[in-house]
Motif scaffolding. Sequence first.
Motif, PDB file in Angstrom:
ATOM      1  N   THR A  25       2.209  -6.242 -11.171  1.00  0.00           N
ATOM      2  CA  THR A  25       2.010  -7.620 -10.723  1.00  0.00           C
ATOM      3  C   THR A  25       3.295  -8.202 -10.144  1.00  0.00           C
ATOM      4  O   THR A  25       3.275  -8.883  -9.113  1.00  0.00           O
ATOM      5  N   VAL A  28       3.787  -7.102  -6.565  1.00  0.00           N
ATOM      6  CA  VAL A  28       3.019  -7.886  -5.592  1.00  0.00           C
ATOM      7  C   VAL A  28       3.673  -9.248  -5.368  1.00  0.00           C
ATOM      8  O   VAL A  28       3.787  -9.724  -4.226  1.00  0.00           O
ATOM      9  N   ILE A  82       3.312  -4.994  -1.253  1.00  0.00           N
ATOM     10  CA  ILE A  82       1.939  -5.375  -1.565  1.00  0.00           C
ATOM     11  C   ILE A  82       0.979  -4.191  -1.410  1.00  0.00           C
ATOM     12  O   ILE A  82       0.045  -4.023  -2.199  1.00  0.00           O
ATOM     13  N   SER A  83       1.221  -3.360  -0.404  1.00  0.00           N
ATOM     14  CA  SER A  83       0.314  -2.232  -0.158  1.00  0.00           C
ATOM     15  C   SER A  83       0.367  -1.200  -1.281  1.00  0.00           C
ATOM     16  O   SER A  83      -0.609  -0.483  -1.529  1.00  0.00           O
ATOM     17  N   GLY A  84       1.509  -1.107  -1.986  1.00  0.00           N
ATOM     18  CA  GLY A  84       1.639  -0.153  -3.075  1.00  0.00           C
ATOM     19  C   GLY A  84       2.035   1.247  -2.642  1.00  0.00           C
ATOM     20  O   GLY A  84       2.160   2.146  -3.480  1.00  0.00           O
ATOM     21  N   TRP A 153      -0.704   3.187  -7.991  1.00  0.00           N
ATOM     22  CA  TRP A 153      -1.532   2.030  -7.699  1.00  0.00           C
ATOM     23  C   TRP A 153      -1.430   1.653  -6.233  1.00  0.00           C
ATOM     24  O   TRP A 153      -0.336   1.546  -5.677  1.00  0.00           O
ATOM     25  N   CYS A 155      -3.124  -1.219  -3.459  1.00  0.00           N
ATOM     26  CA  CYS A 155      -3.933  -2.423  -3.334  1.00  0.00           C
ATOM     27  C   CYS A 155      -5.141  -2.162  -2.435  1.00  0.00           C
ATOM     28  O   CYS A 155      -5.015  -1.543  -1.368  1.00  0.00           O
ATOM     29  N   GLN A 156      -6.319  -2.629  -2.846  1.00  0.00           N
ATOM     30  CA  GLN A 156      -7.513  -2.471  -2.019  1.00  0.00           C
ATOM     31  C   GLN A 156      -7.355  -3.260  -0.726  1.00  0.00           C
ATOM     32  O   GLN A 156      -6.687  -4.286  -0.684  1.00  0.00           O
ATOM     33  N   MET A 159      -8.060  -7.040  -0.694  1.00  0.00           N
ATOM     34  CA  MET A 159      -7.100  -7.800  -1.479  1.00  0.00           C
ATOM     35  C   MET A 159      -5.745  -7.847  -0.771  1.00  0.00           C
ATOM     36  O   MET A 159      -5.082  -8.890  -0.725  1.00  0.00           O
ATOM     37  N   ALA A 160      -5.323  -6.706  -0.217  1.00  0.00           N
ATOM     38  CA  ALA A 160      -4.039  -6.661   0.486  1.00  0.00           C
ATOM     39  C   ALA A 160      -4.041  -7.610   1.685  1.00  0.00           C
ATOM     40  O   ALA A 160      -3.072  -8.343   1.918  1.00  0.00           O
ATOM     41  N   SER A 205      -4.523   0.908   3.772  1.00  0.00           N
ATOM     42  CA  SER A 205      -5.387   1.322   2.664  1.00  0.00           C
ATOM     43  C   SER A 205      -6.041   2.677   2.920  1.00  0.00           C
ATOM     44  O   SER A 205      -6.577   3.296   2.004  1.00  0.00           O
TER      45      SER A 205
END
Length: 378
Positions: A25, A28, A82-84, A153, A155-156, A159-160, A205
């Motif tokens: 978290t 992000v 954010i993308s992970g 992980w 991010c979908q 959501m991203a 993604s």
Amino acid sequence: MSTPDTSHNTLGNTTPSWLRNTATTLKVLLGLMFLFSAATKFISIETFELYLFSFHILPLTLCSILARLAIGVELLLGLWLISGRWHRGACYVTLLILLFFTLFLGYVLLIGRSDSCNCFGELLPLTPAQSILKNALIIPLVLIVWKWGVAEWHCQWWMASLLVLLPAILLIVLALYGKASMRVIDAQFLAILFAILAIEALIFSFHWSQRWWIVLLLALTPIATIFIQVPPSGWFHLNEGEHFDRTLYQSSFPSSSTIGGPAPTQHRQVVAFFSAGCTYCLHTAQMLSSVQQRHNLDTAAFLYVFPDRQVSNIDKFYATAQSPKYRQTTIPINDWIGIVQGQFPVVALVDHDTIHQIYPYGTLSESIIVQFLNPTQS
């Protein structure tokens, strides 16, 4: 007695899931912070580039380029976090950038400057000391993300995309409620730029987006967008359809070199038409004063022309622009509007009371001013 829920992080250590979730978290949130920082700089990009130029180390054009690259890097770093994707790489780069800016702020502090460092543009002015403290708080958070964040992980896509849009939406809402200063054109450009980032978040993604040439294309796109939307100072000078009445100027200023103070030694002068309440005029005044001081140009070679109805606001104009006072004059507002034909600021390079060239906002470069006022220095 129940066994706590544990799993493995990137280092292979057994870690409670709450710690892994907290670290992810934080990752992000750090991405959102970099996106918000970039957005605040973007809507006041002229102020940011003039801040870099105010150190009198690099030419204005290079400072303009660096300002846009810095914003682009922050955007990409925010999207990356954010993308992970590429967990460790994102953390390493984040740490390096924070350390670099902390060292730069330390230098700023050592030379005695305490004005806003533009970390969050004009929205949240922070002194160098405050920004160093901010970075000192953020760096441990990055270390937590690096050690306990979930490398697997991602991010979908939906959501991203939504997360990427949040900083721009927040900034526009703040502007609508008068909590942030933003011009309509800035809001439009900001919306386009973050819409592109949201599309890139969607693309990230997909597994096929990991190919090097796709990553390179995605990295260059937002940077190129910034350069297209707001080109660096002095990159373009289109003289076609010039919005300036030279005839009315000559009749209003038959001998402009004797107005407002001693005449310039070279009989060459920079005549700037400013409106005291104009943001673009303030940026131009900041640029002119920085160039004059950096190259020690003749102060008498600068003449500022204001509408006569703004006499009471001129001192505030200089104070806001943090500019020394140069030769100045006022003319009837109808003549002033007639000369600039309703578009301002406008800067005229005048040689022996004859206009040499006209430069609307954003087209005048440092080198042009220096070469015109001091040809022997070029």
